[in-house]
Each structure stands twice: as C-alpha cells, then as structure tokens.
Write a protein that holds these residues in place. Structure first.
Motif, mmCIF file in Angstrom:
data_model
loop_
_atom_site.group_PDB
_atom_site.id
_atom_site.type_symbol
_atom_site.label_atom_id
_atom_site.label_comp_id
_atom_site.label_asym_id
_atom_site.label_seq_id
_atom_site.Cartn_x
_atom_site.Cartn_y
_atom_site.Cartn_z
ATOM 1 N N PRO A 26 0.819 -1.411 0.010
ATOM 2 C CA PRO A 26 -0.160 0.111 0.041
ATOM 3 C C PRO A 26 0.821 1.331 0.003
ATOM 4 O O PRO A 26 0.447 2.215 -0.695
ATOM 5 C CB PRO A 26 -0.804 0.149 1.326
ATOM 6 C CG PRO A 26 -0.889 -1.557 1.538
ATOM 7 C CD PRO A 26 0.347 -2.089 0.825
ATOM 8 N N ARG A 27 1.902 1.271 0.726
ATOM 9 C CA ARG A 27 2.890 2.482 0.740
ATOM 10 C C ARG A 27 3.480 2.708 -0.789
ATOM 11 O O ARG A 27 3.527 3.707 -0.868
ATOM 12 C CB ARG A 27 3.810 2.351 1.796
ATOM 13 C CG ARG A 27 3.132 2.431 3.268
ATOM 14 C CD ARG A 27 4.191 2.372 4.399
ATOM 15 N NE ARG A 27 5.353 3.346 4.170
ATOM 16 C CZ ARG A 27 6.226 3.536 4.947
ATOM 17 N NH1 ARG A 27 6.649 2.740 5.972
ATOM 18 N NH2 ARG A 27 7.216 4.680 4.711
ATOM 19 N N VAL A 28 3.660 1.494 -1.312
ATOM 20 C CA VAL A 28 4.688 1.835 -2.409
ATOM 21 C C VAL A 28 3.473 2.224 -3.462
ATOM 22 O O VAL A 28 3.565 3.248 -4.222
ATOM 23 C CB VAL A 28 4.874 0.294 -2.969
ATOM 24 C CG1 VAL A 28 5.560 0.670 -4.545
ATOM 25 C CG2 VAL A 28 6.167 -0.052 -1.968
ATOM 26 N N LEU A 29 2.019 1.829 -3.520
ATOM 27 C CA LEU A 29 1.160 2.320 -4.261
ATOM 28 C C LEU A 29 0.852 3.781 -4.020
ATOM 29 O O LEU A 29 0.580 4.561 -4.831
ATOM 30 C CB LEU A 29 -0.305 1.529 -4.031
ATOM 31 C CG LEU A 29 -0.577 0.126 -4.815
ATOM 32 C CD1 LEU A 29 -1.736 -0.380 -4.130
ATOM 33 C CD2 LEU A 29 -0.453 0.602 -6.339
ATOM 34 N N THR A 30 0.780 4.339 -2.919
ATOM 35 C CA THR A 30 0.836 5.741 -2.469
ATOM 36 C C THR A 30 1.757 6.530 -3.267
ATOM 37 O O THR A 30 1.442 7.510 -3.730
ATOM 38 C CB THR A 30 0.492 5.889 -0.735
ATOM 39 O OG1 THR A 30 -0.651 5.192 -0.544
ATOM 40 C CG2 THR A 30 0.557 7.384 -0.811
#
Length: 207
Positions: A181-185
């Motif tokens: 999720p953090r990479v997606l953000t």
C-alpha cells in the motif's frame, strides 16, 4: 528504385522515442496500475496520438502552429490542462490510472482515449515533425509525399515497439507494487508529480 530508410533516421527516431515524455510516462503508469494488457493498449493509443501531428506536418498545417501564437497557445494550454487533470486522477486513484485487478473493454477504451489525448494535445509534436521529417526526404525525391508517409510509418512502428517494451517492464513488476500500500501511494504521488512537471514544461514552451 526507392531508397531504404537511412540509419540516421532510425537512430534519430529511436533517440526521440526512447526519451522520457508524456507518452512513456503514461504507458509506464498503465502497466503498473493495470497490467500488461493495459500497457499494450496505452502504447497503441500513444502511437495513434502521433497520427494527427504527422498528418499536420505532411500537409503543412504545422506551419499554422508555428506562425499563429493564438493557435499554438490554445492547443498548448489545453494540453497543460489535460496533464494537470491526469495528475489529479492519479492522486485520487480515479480514471485511467486507477489500480485494477482486471481490465475490461470499457476501461481499455478509457486507457486508449487518454493515451491519444495526451499526444494530440501537445503542439510541440506537430512542429517537431514539421522540422524532422523533411530532413530525411531527398530534394530530388520523385514522390516526397509517399516518402514522408513511409518514414512516418517507420517512426510509428518504433514508437509502438519501444512503448510496449516500457509498458511490459512496468507490468512485470506490478505485483510487487500493488502488494504494498505504501508503494502504491508513492507511485500515485510520483506519477502525479511527473504529470505536473510535464504540464509546467509544456506551459513554458515557446514555439
């Protein structure tokens, strides 16, 4: 007998195509957010978006953009507005850059339309081809129009092939991205920032 496409043309075209720009950025984003099929669709859309600019250059219409400040500025700021819109949709995870597990026919159409618009709304492309293509047409060419069409077709094939390569590479690392999720953000923020930067660059462009 018609001369073969020169090495100079192929090398110059390849440098232009490989250089990062709105089309490359959009194809990478499509591959990361939607997978390999979407990346190929995006590459195809970006390639189609070149057609109006090449047609304008071949028919001499690009001269209008070069000489008319109003025409150039109008198309330029439409392009800037669209790039800013793409940045907004990337941040909001909507539109053509939202992350999806599967890409249906409707979303594929959305990808290709966005890709076409990204290239159509860049007046610098028309002026580039207006200056670029004639350099590789001999002064004693018996059929200059057909020669320019031939060179344009080669350029488009190179564009499609290179963009597919970019897109498939992005798609190959997609699973590693969407699982975090953090990479997606940060991916959305990065693409949004890149679209804004390209919009600013286009806004500051002169004829």
């Amino acid at each position: 007998m018609r001369a073969a496409v020169s090495i100079d043309f192929l090398v110059t075209s390849l440098i232009v195509v490989v250089s990062p720009g709105t089309g490359v950025l959009y194809t990478l984003a499509a591959g990361l957010s939607r997978g390999s099929r979407a990346s190929v669709v995006a590459a195809f859309g970006c390639t189609l978006g070149i057609v109006p600019h090449m047609a304008a250059a071949i028919m001499g219409l690009a001269a209008l953009l070069h000489t008319s400040a109003l025409a150039f500025q109008t198309l330029k700021y439409l392009g800037v507005a669209y790039l800013l819109y793409m940045a907004w949709t990337a941040l909001r995870e909507r539109g053509a850059l939202r992350v999806e597990k599967e890409v249906g026919a409707r979303s594929a159409a959305q990808v290709i339309i966005s890709a076409i618009l990204i290239n159509i709304l860049n007046p610098k492309l028309s002026i580039f081809f207006f200056a670029f293509l004639p350099q590789f047409v001999s002064a004693n060419e018996r059929h200059p129009l057909s020669r320019m069409l031939e060179l344009s077709a080669v350029f488009m094939l190179l564009t499609f092939a290179v963009f597919v390569g970019y897109g498939l590479f992005a798609a190959s690392i997609r699973t590693h991205v969407i699982a975090r999720p953090r990479v997606l953000t940060w991916m959305r923020r990065t693409f949004a920032g890149a679209f804004i930067a390209l919009g600013v660059k286009l806004a500051l462009a002169d004829r």
